[in-house]
Motif scaffolding. Structure first.
Motif: not given
Length: 411
Positions: A120-134, A285-287, A302-303, A314-322
Motif C-alpha cells: 500500500x505504501x509503495x503504491x501511494x509513493x509511486x502514484x504520487x510521483x506519477x501525479x507530480x509529473x502531470x 481530487x483531494x489535491x 504553500x499548498x 505539487x505541494x498539495x500532491x506531496x502533502x496528500x501523498x505523505x
C-alpha cells in the motif's frame, strides 16, 4: 484566474464516475459491511443506495447551478456561507484521504496479503510521483480500466452463479440481523458509492454542465448499484455471511470456494487495477480541493503552489501523498473505510443542506438525504465516529484561527 477546458461529455463523465465507484467499493467494502450486518448485507446495500441517490440528486442540481471545480466546497460557500463551504472542503479532504489509504490497502490485500501495508505504501509513493509529473489518467485509459474491471466482475458473477456452490438461502436476512448492524453496514457501503462526487468536482471541465452532470450522476450510480447487487449477492451465496466477514479478499476467496481457482489471478489483477485506478483519481481530487482551499486561505498558502513546468499543485500532491502513506502504513481497511465514510457523509450532509435552499422542489429529497447522512454517520463503528468528530473539531479550530486574517473571500 485561468479556467479549465470543458472537454467531457455525458459518456466520459459517466465513465469517470464508474471508475471512482466500481473500483472504490466492490473489492474493499463487502467484508467490513458483512461483519456489521451479517446476512443483512443486501438490505444494507439498498439503504446505502437510497441515501446515495438523494445525495447524487442534490450534487447534480448544485453542480448544474455552480459548474466550477470544488464540489460541495463551492456549493456550501455559495448557498450556506463561508464556514459551511470550508467544513465541506475539510470533510472531503480528510475523508477522501482515508479513502486513498483504503484503496491502497485493498490493492495490497489482493496482490500480497502478507505484506499488504508495504504494498500500500509503495503504491501511494509511486502514484504520487506519477501525479507530480502531470501524467494524469486520460479518458481513454479510464475507459480501459472500467472495461477491465467490469469484465472481471462479470466473470466472477457468472462463475459463482453457475458453480452450484451457492446457497440462495444465505441471501435472506436471518436472526443475526439487527437494525443497528444494517445501518452500520450501510454507512460502510456508502463509502463505495461516493465516487459520483468526482463528476461534480469536474464541473469546470464538463461540456454543458447544466445538462451533462444531472444525466451523468444518476446513470453512473444506477449502473454501479446493479453491479454491486450482482456481485454482493453471488459472493454472499457462496461464502455465507461469516466467511465473507472474515475475508480480506472476498472475491478471490469466493472463486476458490466455488472451485474456480483459475479465476483467482484474474480477480487479483482486476482488484489491483480497480483499486490503483481509484487511488490515482482520489489523489487527484483531494489535491485539487486542497489547492482550492489554499487559494481561499483555508489551508496553508504553500499548498496553492503550481509547478511551473508540470502545471500541477505539487505541494498539495506531496502533502496528500505523505499523509495517505502514513495512514496506509498504520491503519486497517475497516478503520480507513469507517473514517472515510464519516467524513464523506458530513460532506454530503452539507450538500443536501445547500440543495434545500434551491427551492421547494428540491426539499423532499434534500431532507431525506440530510437525515440519511446523519443516521449513517452516527451508526458507524464508534472509533470511526470519535476520530471523525475529533478531526472535524480540529478543522473548526483551524477555521477560527484563520478567520480573522485579511483577504479571506466572502468575509
Amino acid at each position: 484566474m485561468t479556467q479549465l477546458r470543458r472537454t467531457l461529455g455525458v459518456f466520459d463523465a459517466v465513465v469517470v464516475g464508474l471508475g471512482s465507484m466500481v473500483g472504490a467499493g466492490i473489492f474493499a467494502a463487502l467484508g467490513p459491511a458483512a461483519r456489521a450486518a451479517g446476512s443483512g448485507l443486501l438490505p444494507a446495500l439498498g439503504v446505502a443506495a437510497c441515501v446515495a441517490y438523494c445525495n447524487a440528486t442534490a450534487s447534480a442540481r448544485l453542480a448544474a447551478r455552480y459548474p466550477a471545480s470544488g464540489g460541495t466546497y463551492v456549493y456550501g460557500r455559495e448557498r450556506l456561507g463561508v464556514f459551511w463551504g470550508y467544513l465541506a472542503g475539510w470533510s472531503f479532504v480528510v475523508g477522501k484521504t482515508a479513502s486513498c489509504a483504503a484503496m491502497a490497502l485493498t490493492a495490497g490485500a489482493y496482490l500480497w496479503p502478507e505484506q499488504a501495508h508495504a504494498v500500500a505504501v509503495g503504491a501511494v509513493v509511486a502514484l504520487t510521483a506519477v501525479n507530480y509529473r502531470g501524467i494524469q489518467k486520460s479518458a481513454l485509459l479510464t475507459r480501459a480500466t472500467v472495461a477491465l474491471v467490469l469484465a472481471v466482475l462479470t466473470a466472477v458473477v457468472s462463475v459463482l452463479l453457475s458453480s452450484g456452490s451457492g446457497d440462495p438461502g444465505r441471501l435472506a436476512p436471518g436472526a443475526d440481523v439487527t437494525a443497528g448492524g444494517v445501518l452500520q453496514a450501510a454507512g460502510l457501503l456508502f463509502f463505495a458509492f461516493a465516487g459520483y462526487a468526482r463528476i461534480a468536482t469536474l464541473g469546470e471541465e464538463v461540456r454543458d454542465p447544466a445538462r451533462t452532470i444531472p444525466r451523468a450522476v444518476p446513470l453512473a450510480l444506477g449502473i454501479t448499484l446493479l453491479v454491486y447487487a450482482a456481485v454482493a449477492g453471488s459472493v454472499l451465496a457462496v461464502l455465507g455471511p461469516a466467511a465473507l466477514a472474515a475475508s480480506p479478499a472476498p472475491l478471490a476467496d469466493a472463486a476458490r470456494a466455488a472451485g474456480a481457482a483459475w479465476l483467482v489471478p484474474l480477480v487479483t489483477v482486476g482488484a489491483a487495477v480497480a483499486a490503483l485506478g481509484s487511488l490515482l483519481s482520489l489523489i487527484l481530487g483531494v489535491s485539487r480541493t486542497a489547492l482550492a482551499m489554499a487559494r481561499d486561505g483555508r489551508l496553508p498558502a504553500p499548498l496553492a503552489a503550481v509547478h511551473p513546468r508540470f502545471q500541477v499543485p505539487h505541494h498539495a500532491e506531496l502533502a496528500v501523498g505523505a499523509v495517505v502513506a502514513l495512514v496506509a502504513a498504520t491503519a486497517d481497511v475497516r478503520g480507513a473505510i469507517g473514517f472515510s465514510s464519516f467524513g464523506v457523509l458530513v460532506y454530503y450532509g452539507i450538500a443536501n443542506a445547500a440543495a434545500w435552499t434551491l427551492g421547494p422542489r428540491e426539499r423532499p429529497l434534500a431532507l431525506c438525504g440530510l437525515a440519511g447522512c446523519g443516521v449513517l454517520a452516527f451508526t458507524l463503528p464508534l472509533t470511526s465516529v470519535l476520530a471523525g468528530l475529533g478531526v472535524l473539531a480540529a478543522g473548526v479550530v483551524a477555521y477560527a484561527v484563520t478567520r480573522g486574517r485579511p483577504g479571506r473571500p466572502g468575509e
